[in-house]
Design an enzyme around this catalytic site. Structure first.
Site, PDB file in Angstrom:
ATOM      1  N   ASN A  35       0.840  -1.187   0.000  1.00 22.46           N
ATOM      2  CA  ASN A  35       0.000   0.000   0.000  1.00 22.46           C
ATOM      3  C   ASN A  35       0.890   1.257   0.000  1.00 22.46           C
ATOM      4  OD1 ASN A  35      -1.635   2.134   0.756  1.00 22.46           O
ATOM      5  ND2 ASN A  35      -3.008   0.800   1.948  1.00 22.46           N
ATOM      6  N   ASP A  85      -1.191  -3.900  11.287  1.00 19.82           N
ATOM      7  CA  ASP A  85      -2.570  -4.342  11.088  1.00 19.82           C
ATOM      8  C   ASP A  85      -3.448  -3.419  11.920  1.00 19.82           C
ATOM      9  OD1 ASP A  85      -4.404  -6.002   9.794  1.00 19.82           O
ATOM     10  OD2 ASP A  85      -4.671  -7.198  11.606  1.00 19.82           O
ATOM     11  N   PHE A  90     -10.451   7.556   4.232  1.00 12.58           N
ATOM     12  CA  PHE A  90     -10.830   6.266   3.653  1.00 12.58           C
ATOM     13  C   PHE A  90     -11.511   5.428   4.738  1.00 12.58           C
ATOM     14  CE2 PHE A  90      -7.891   3.098   5.511  1.00 12.58           C
ATOM     15  CZ  PHE A  90      -7.065   3.955   6.219  1.00 12.58           C
ATOM     16  N   GLY A  91     -11.913   4.222   4.366  1.00 14.37           N
ATOM     17  CA  GLY A  91     -12.462   3.265   5.340  1.00 14.37           C
ATOM     18  C   GLY A  91     -13.636   3.829   6.119  1.00 14.37           C
ATOM     19  N   LYS A 133      -5.538  14.580  10.918  1.00 16.84           N
ATOM     20  CA  LYS A 133      -5.792  13.165  11.212  1.00 16.84           C
ATOM     21  C   LYS A 133      -4.462  12.439  11.451  1.00 16.84           C
ATOM     22  CE  LYS A 133      -7.197   8.753   9.509  1.00 16.84           C
ATOM     23  NZ  LYS A 133      -7.527   7.867   8.395  1.00 16.84           N
TER      24      LYS A 133
END
Ligand code: IMP
Length: 191
Positions: A9, A68, A147-148, A170
């Site tokens: 990514n 993760d 995102f997400g 952020k």
């Protein structure tokens, strides 16, 4: 110092490089010609991050790290958790947010947190770092940035969602930023 980031990514790599500063040079899997689909089959962030970093270390014997992350919602017993990326059975952010909002319904307990775990492997030895940011789930989707689950998460102490904030803000307070800063301190002091 050079570290391999066990991820493909590029967006995340740039974000982490910006947080890490110029004392650490991050390399991607492409840079070491690794194009494997790295297994990620655990039921905790710690296991998944460790699985990914160990996979790279065992094959390439380089200092590396993997992360993760996900969203844990108290009113949903910690879901979506490690299933955050594909909670609705698809990777569609809109579908995943809609499922969270419908599963939560009118539940007044909207407490949640984003959590990141980083597994850093230096000379084969694992070091784990965690970052969290507490907040609450909105009743509707608000904002278009990020995102997400950003449009349904209001960090504690704010009255806007992550998706209504500038990326710089952020990235200053996020779960990932907290974990990356801890890793950078540990990696640099190990030299
Ligand atoms: P990853 O482990 O960082 O790839 O994150 C797994 C999933 O958690 C992502 O696909 C998103 O759905 C969610 N997630 C992780 N970090 C964030 C964030 O900063 N904002 C919104 N969603 C996130």
């Amino acid at each position: 110092m050079e570290l391999i980031f066990a991820s493909n990514n590029q967006h995340k790599l740039n974000e982490i490089q910006a947080i890490a500063g110029n004392k650490i040079s991050l390399k991607s899997l492409k840079d070491i010609s690794c194009f494997d689909e790295i297994p990620e089959t655990g039921r905790t962030f710690e296991i998944n991050a460790g699985q990914k970093s160990r996979y790279i270390y065992d094959r390439f014997h380089v200092s590396c790290f993997a992360d993760d992350s996900g969203l844990e919602i108290d009113g949903l017993n910690g879901e979506p958790g490690v299933d955050s990326a594909h909670y609705s059975g698809s990777r569609d952010f809109g579908k995943n947010m809609e499922l969270v909002l419908s599963n939560l319904g009118d539940n007044p307990n909207r407490r949640a947190r984003f959590r990141t775990v980083i597994s850093l492997l230096l000379n084969g030895e694992e070091h784990l770092f965690e970052g969290t940011i507490e907040g609450n789930i909105t009743r509707e989707i608000c904002g278009t940035k990020g995102f997400g689950y950003d449009p349904i998460f209001i960090p504690e102490g704010y009255d806007v969602t992550f998706a209504e904030m500038d990326a710089e803000e952020k990235n200053r307070i996020s779960h990932r930023a907290v974990a990356v800063r801890k890793m950078v301190v540990a990696a640099l002091s190990s030299q």
